[in-house]
Design a protein around this motif. Structure first.
Motif, mmCIF file in Angstrom:
data_model
loop_
_atom_site.group_PDB
_atom_site.id
_atom_site.type_symbol
_atom_site.label_atom_id
_atom_site.label_comp_id
_atom_site.label_asym_id
_atom_site.label_seq_id
_atom_site.Cartn_x
_atom_site.Cartn_y
_atom_site.Cartn_z
ATOM 1 N N THR A 31 12.118 -32.134 10.922
ATOM 2 C CA THR A 31 11.696 -32.982 12.047
ATOM 3 C C THR A 31 12.288 -32.543 13.378
ATOM 4 O O THR A 31 11.870 -33.038 14.427
ATOM 5 C CB THR A 31 12.094 -34.456 11.807
ATOM 6 N N THR A 32 13.279 -31.633 13.349
ATOM 7 C CA THR A 32 13.911 -31.201 14.602
ATOM 8 C C THR A 32 13.697 -29.708 14.789
ATOM 9 O O THR A 32 13.930 -28.907 13.873
ATOM 10 C CB THR A 32 15.420 -31.505 14.590
ATOM 11 N N ALA A 38 19.339 -28.384 14.169
ATOM 12 C CA ALA A 38 17.902 -28.107 14.126
ATOM 13 C C ALA A 38 17.471 -27.771 12.698
ATOM 14 O O ALA A 38 18.151 -27.026 11.991
ATOM 15 C CB ALA A 38 17.553 -26.955 15.060
ATOM 16 N N ASP A 39 16.341 -28.305 12.283
ATOM 17 C CA ASP A 39 15.759 -27.953 10.986
ATOM 18 C C ASP A 39 15.024 -26.621 11.058
ATOM 19 O O ASP A 39 14.960 -25.885 10.065
ATOM 20 C CB ASP A 39 14.779 -29.036 10.537
ATOM 21 N N HIS A 87 15.467 -23.243 8.793
ATOM 22 C CA HIS A 87 14.571 -22.075 8.825
ATOM 23 C C HIS A 87 14.592 -21.474 10.224
ATOM 24 O O HIS A 87 14.533 -22.199 11.223
ATOM 25 C CB HIS A 87 13.131 -22.433 8.477
ATOM 26 N N VAL A 88 14.640 -20.139 10.299
ATOM 27 C CA VAL A 88 14.632 -19.421 11.573
ATOM 28 C C VAL A 88 13.425 -18.489 11.612
ATOM 29 O O VAL A 88 13.201 -17.708 10.679
ATOM 30 C CB VAL A 88 15.914 -18.584 11.762
ATOM 31 N N THR A 89 12.649 -18.575 12.679
ATOM 32 C CA THR A 89 11.558 -17.639 12.914
ATOM 33 C C THR A 89 11.900 -16.810 14.145
ATOM 34 O O THR A 89 12.118 -17.361 15.226
ATOM 35 C CB THR A 89 10.225 -18.370 13.127
ATOM 36 N N ALA A 90 11.964 -15.501 13.969
ATOM 37 C CA ALA A 90 12.233 -14.577 15.077
ATOM 38 C C ALA A 90 10.942 -13.854 15.410
ATOM 39 O O ALA A 90 10.396 -13.133 14.573
ATOM 40 C CB ALA A 90 13.320 -13.580 14.686
ATOM 41 N N MET A 91 10.460 -14.064 16.628
ATOM 42 C CA MET A 91 9.136 -13.564 16.979
ATOM 43 C C MET A 91 9.178 -12.391 17.946
ATOM 44 O O MET A 91 9.900 -12.398 18.931
ATOM 45 C CB MET A 91 8.327 -14.684 17.636
ATOM 46 N N GLY A 92 8.402 -11.382 17.604
ATOM 47 C CA GLY A 92 8.027 -10.383 18.582
ATOM 48 C C GLY A 92 8.996 -9.262 18.848
ATOM 49 O O GLY A 92 8.763 -8.434 19.729
#
Length: 336
Positions: free
Chosen positions: A129-130, A194-195, A218-223
């Protein structure tokens, strides 16, 4: 499957803009990665650097057999104009016909955002949720819009180094989304509790301390597609189940993972599996509420072709675009 007797459709950047919603982009991209997980081919990015004038010429491609499309993305960035232009040729995967040419600038943040959202949907906790966003540019905007369609976020914290940028970004997105979006004064303040964390920066150095991550994040690293840039630190990579978009690119240009290997905290064997393999169910995604997961995306032809074909179909339905004529090689390749 498209009717390849229609000729080649040229779609301007303006015509591509607004053709599809973030939800539609996510659905198309998720389906593209499912096909990749079941064996659809995708080529690694080629990046050709020019010293003077300084610039980069880049391209990548993919075939999505079930979608019925194949194509690639090419762009030149820098050089004398200090700008960039993107072009995307889209072919029919059955006949080989050139279906369309797209000016690819305007939909770039949408298809990239959909890729990040696909990673979040595959790897983040269902009860997340965060959300924390590091970055406040076009790619951050695309990430936030798309990711908000796959989880019901209540709060979103925005951090980027320039106060005016992060505050303007937060104010704009707060009006657009149902979640409460607010700027914060540091990356630590954004990441703490942070979630889901999304990094959308050009930073060469880590943008947060991996020790701050709570279990289950969960971590998303973009680009990032540079072997010497690592916006995620070695601690984050060491603590996480690591999932890239393409396994073959990891030791070529996934700078965060390469840095962690060089620091001796992980090895190539620690690549869990590709995003497509997780989406297709070929390898497990999140296996507990406590584990930290990372999706590392450098950009591929998968999301590009999936998104372009969706836009092409919508453009045909709405009678958009300009018809172009391209000769068949059997007729033109004569040498006369």
């Amino acid at each position: 499957m498209a009717d390849d007797t229609d000729g080649t459709l040229f779609l301007t950047s303006e015509e591509c803009a607004g053709l599809a919603t973030p939800t539609e982009y996510v659905a198309a991209v998720r389906e593209g990665y499912r096909q990749r997980g079941e064996g659809a081919p995708a080529a690694l990015r080629t990046k050709l650097m020019n010293e003077e004038p300084p610039g980069m010429f880049t391209g990548y491609s993919a075939v999505l057999p079930e979608t019925g499309a194949m194509g690639g993305y090419m762009y030149a960035a820098g050089f004398g104009r200090r700008d960039a232009q993107f072009v995307l040729p889209l072919f029919d995967a059955e006949s080989g016909a050139l279906l369309a040419l797209l000016d690819g600038a305007s939909f770039n943040p949408f298809k990239t955002g959909a890729t990040g959202a696909t990673g979040v949907d595959a790897l983040a906790r269902e009860d997340a949720t965060t959300l924390a966003i590091i970055g406040s540019g076009a790619q951050a905007r695309g990430q936030l819009r798309a990711t908000a369609t796959v989880r019901e976020f209540e709060t979103v914290s925005i951090y980027s180094p320039t106060t005016d940028h992060r505050e303007a970004f937060a104010a704009s997105m707060n009006k657009e989304l149902s979640a409460s979006v607010a700027a914060v004064a540091s990356s630590a303040a954004a990441v703490e509790d942070a979630d889901v964390v999304i990094t959308a920066t050009n930073s060469s150095e880590p943008v947060f301390d991996g020790d701050v991550l709570e279990d289950g994040t969960h971590v998303t690293a973009m680009g990032q597609y540079d072997d010497v840039k690592h916006e995620l630190d070695a601690t984050t990579i060491e603590r996480a189940k690591y999932v890239p978009d393409l396994r073959e690119r990891v030791m070529d240009d996934a700078g965060s993972f390469i840095n962690a290997v060089e620091e001796g905290v992980v090895s190539e064997d620690d690549v869990h599996g590709e995003l497509g393999e997780v989406v297709a169910g070929e390898v497990p995604g999140r296996e507990s509420d406590d584990e930290i997961t990372v999706f590392d995306s450098g950009g591929t032809g998968i999301e590009t072709v999936a998104s372009a074909y969706m836009l092409y179909e919508k453009a045909r339905e709405q009678d958009l675009g300009t018809e172009l004529e391209f000769a068949l090689a059997s007729e033109a390749l004569t040498g006369e």
